[in-house]
Scaffold this active site. Structure first.
Site, PDB file in Angstrom:
ATOM      1  N   CYS A 454      -0.146   3.313  -6.077  1.00  0.00           N
ATOM      2  CA  CYS A 454      -0.517   1.897  -5.971  1.00  0.00           C
ATOM      3  C   CYS A 454      -1.315   1.591  -4.702  1.00  0.00           C
ATOM      4  CB  CYS A 454       0.718   1.005  -6.054  1.00  0.00           C
ATOM      5  SG  CYS A 454       2.050   1.449  -4.921  1.00  0.00           S
ATOM      6  N   ASP A 578      -2.201  -6.922  -8.960  1.00  0.00           N
ATOM      7  CA  ASP A 578      -1.174  -5.886  -9.030  1.00  0.00           C
ATOM      8  C   ASP A 578      -1.767  -4.564  -9.515  1.00  0.00           C
ATOM      9  OD1 ASP A 578       1.095  -4.367  -9.368  1.00  0.00           O
ATOM     10  OD2 ASP A 578       2.284  -6.029 -10.174  1.00  0.00           O
ATOM     11  N   HIS A 580      -0.165  -1.923 -10.288  1.00  0.00           N
ATOM     12  CA  HIS A 580       0.787  -1.192 -11.122  1.00  0.00           C
ATOM     13  C   HIS A 580       0.501  -1.346 -12.616  1.00  0.00           C
ATOM     14  CE1 HIS A 580       2.857  -2.058  -7.261  1.00  0.00           C
ATOM     15  NE2 HIS A 580       3.293  -0.825  -7.395  1.00  0.00           N
TER      16      HIS A 580
END
Length: 627
Positions: A454, A578, A580
């Site tokens: 990440c 994000d 992820h």
């Protein structure tokens, strides 16, 4: 006869208010009712420096001949001052504009118009207010005050609904020999070579093929072919047309640009240079039309009596050939510069400009940096960001005019935060990332980094921002290349390359420094509960620096794109991108799934987004101060 009104199209009329200066007002003979001011260029050549009325008109005209596209001309001048008689200074502005016009006309760059007014304007250095005057007769000192001034609300539509771009592309090489021990003779030969090349474009036997660049569209009109002798080239530029005899023979009264423009275009109707119709003009230097003899190429041997050197001069079109005489001489014969014209349309400019760069030098060399810095000052552009680098230049395709795209491989989603729902902060002030970025997340490029990559993905998003703002032209590095960089600086052992080890804010700062030369500021908080206390500082970052921020806490990393903060109540929200996410690059799916959206430190259900038992590091990349 006075000008009935003036339409101000440029969004920023007074470029600088820190010192007195003179600015040239740029208009076009195609927009005369009312007279329109498209842009303004600051005068840089004064003798002595700082005297707004003691100008070096020769140097100014040399610069403007290169910068201005054909179809635009100097229509007046603006004096920015603090004290003084307004009408008197307007008279000086008119006089300065007329003197510059004479220099430009002498080189054939501008033609006189029957509707030829000269504007004299005076701006107040403190308030920014501008008073306009006009003068019609060159021999008269009388000025008429212009009381009707229209500030256009949508200048791009006004310009590009009526305008189009004529693209004349003609790479040529001009070889000539010169004696190395007689520099003065070489300069004379050089100028003669350029002059002869320029004269060829005025030859009545030159043939032009005019066609639209968008050849993939079914509506494309047929190309038109005509000869230079068919044109009334001495007419006012706003009234150029086919000669009467040719018009009668061809049953054409005039050759309008609209003949080549598409009546309908796919997609959203956006008015800008990037979406303008493009008309390509091809020059055909063919003199065999009147001769029965063949025109096959021949090789001619010229014996020389002394040691010589061969040079090739590359250029594009007639005005550029004329301008190159001043750019090349006197050092060209020793240094042999590789001049290349580029076209730019920086933010705030309604029309493209042309710039010559010497490709013999790298873009980061001081001589080239100073050239760009001077251009930024002339155009009133900010001096802390690259807007006139080669990567900023326009390029021409069958689909239109575009800025240089640097993305290699499949294109990624850009600016995914645009159009997302509001944050829910009542009375908050929103501060966002400035400019474009690409969204990097898990499993992209067929690479499985789920569970450990990440921070790498956040770094890739940050580097994409620097690429898309033209601070760098390097490719966005892969995970392995990021690891390689950390090994090279001694932060990691060689075994780190190819591993699945996490990295954090400190490692990201090392990579940004090594690959981009970008410095970073790091904010440390002991708990996620303390992050709302940093909102004021984060808002200041987005307002002054505008770069994406990496947030690392525990084993998770996010990219922060903005904050919405109510200073009185303390209520705030964080715009999170994000990394992820593991799905396809579907914007709707990403937004609906909350992978890009506003997150409150504590939501309406009492759930905390940032963990209270973890410390967080925030990496704030600083915008380089460069041009």
């Amino acid at each position: 006869m006075e000008i009935p009104s003036i339409r101000v199209l440029c969004p920023k009329l007074v470029l600088r208010r820190d010192e007195p200066c003179l600015q040239w007002l740029i208009g076009s003979p195609f927009f005369v009712d009312p007279v329109a001011i498209f842009s303004t260029f600051r005068c840089l050549h004064a003798s002595p420096p700082g005297d707004v009325l003691a100008l070096d008109y020769a140097k100014e005209s040399e610069d403007l001949r290169v910068l201005l596209l054909k179809g635009f001309r100097v229509i007046g001048a603006l004096v920015v001052q603090r004290d003084g008689n307004v009408e008197e200074m307007a008279g000086h502005a008119v006089d300065a504009a007329r003197r510059l016009q004479k220099f430009l006309v002498a080189d054939g760059f501008e033609g006189q118009s029957e509707k030829h007014w000269t504007i004299g304007a005076v701006g107040d250095i403190d308030s920014g207010d501008v008073s306009f005057f006009s003068s019609r007769s060159e021999g008269s000192n009388s000025l008429e005050s212009i009381t009707s001034v229209i500030y256009a609300s949508d200048p791009e539509e006004y310009v590009w609904e009526k305008g189009c771009l004529l693209r004349c592309k003609l790479p040529i090489k001009l070889p000539f020999y010169f004696p190395e021990n007689k520099t003065s003779d070489a300069v004379e030969m050089y100028l003669s070579t350029l002059g002869a090349a320029a004269d060829k474009f005025k030859d009545p036997e030159v043939t032009f093929m005019v066609e639209t660049l968008n050849k993939a569209n079914a509506e494309v009109p047929q190309p038109v072919i005509f000869h230079a002798g068919d044109l009334d080239v001495d007419a006012d530029i706003s009234n150029v047309k086919l000669s009467s005899q040719v018009a009668e023979d061809r049953d054409i009264k005039s050759l309008s640009c609209s003949h080549f423009c598409l009546e309908s275009k796919p997609g959203t109707k956006t008015f800008s240079a990037e979406n303008a119709d493009i008309i390509e003009v091809t020059f055909l230097l063919n003199r065999s039309r009147k001769f029965r003899e063949t025109a096959a190429p021949v090789a001619v041997y010229f014996p020389v009596l002394e040691e010589t050197r061969l040079l090739f001069l590359s250029s594009r079109v007639l005005d550029q050939l004329t301008a190159m005489k001043n750019v090349h001489v006197p050092n060209s014969l020793k240094e042999h510069p590789r001049l290349h014209p580029y076209h730019f349309n920086p933010l705030g400019m309604l029309h493209p400009i042309t710039v010559f760069y010497d490709l013999s030098y790298g873009e980061t060399e001081m001589s080239q940096v100073e050239v760009r810095r001077s251009l930024h000052m002339r155009l009133g552009l900010p001096t802390d960001r690259p807007l006139l680098r080669i990567s900023n230049a326009l390029y021409f395709t069958v689909d239109g005019v575009k800025s240089k795209e640097m993305q290699k491989g499949p294109s990624l989603l850009k600016d995914v935060h645009i159009g997302i729902p509001s944050s829910g902060v009542s009375g908050g002030v929103t501060s966002l990332v400035q400019g474009s970025y690409e969204y990097y997340h898990y499993l992209q490029d067929g690479f499985d980094d789920s569970g450990w990559g990440c921070a790498y993905r956040s770094l890739q998003t940050i580097i994409s921002w620097f690429r898309l703002q033209y601070y760098t032209s390097i490719d966005v590095p892969s995970h392995r290349e990021i690891q390689q960089s950390l090994v090279e600086i001694g932060d990691k052992e060689p075994a780190f390359i190819g591993s699945r080890e996490w990295i954090g804010a400190i490692e990201l700062s090392f990579v940004l420094d090594k690959l981009l030369g970008v410095s970073c500021k790091v904010i440390n908080v002991r708990s996620g509960a303390e992050l709302p206390e940093k909102c004021r500082e984060l808002a200041l970052h987005f307002e002054t620096q505008g770069t994406p921020i990496m947030i690392g806490g525990g084993v998770l990393a996010y990219t922060l794109l903005g904050v919405d903060y109510n200073e009185e109540s303390g209520d705030c929200a964080f715009l999170i991108l994000d990394p992820h996410y593991t799905g396809s690059d579907d914007h709707k799916k990403i937004v609906n799934g909350g992978w890009c959206g506003w997150k409150k430190a504590v939501d309406s259900k009492g759930k905390s987004f940032f963990l209270h038992d973890k410390f967080y590091n925030l990496l704030l990349p600083q915008r380089p101060n460069m041009v």
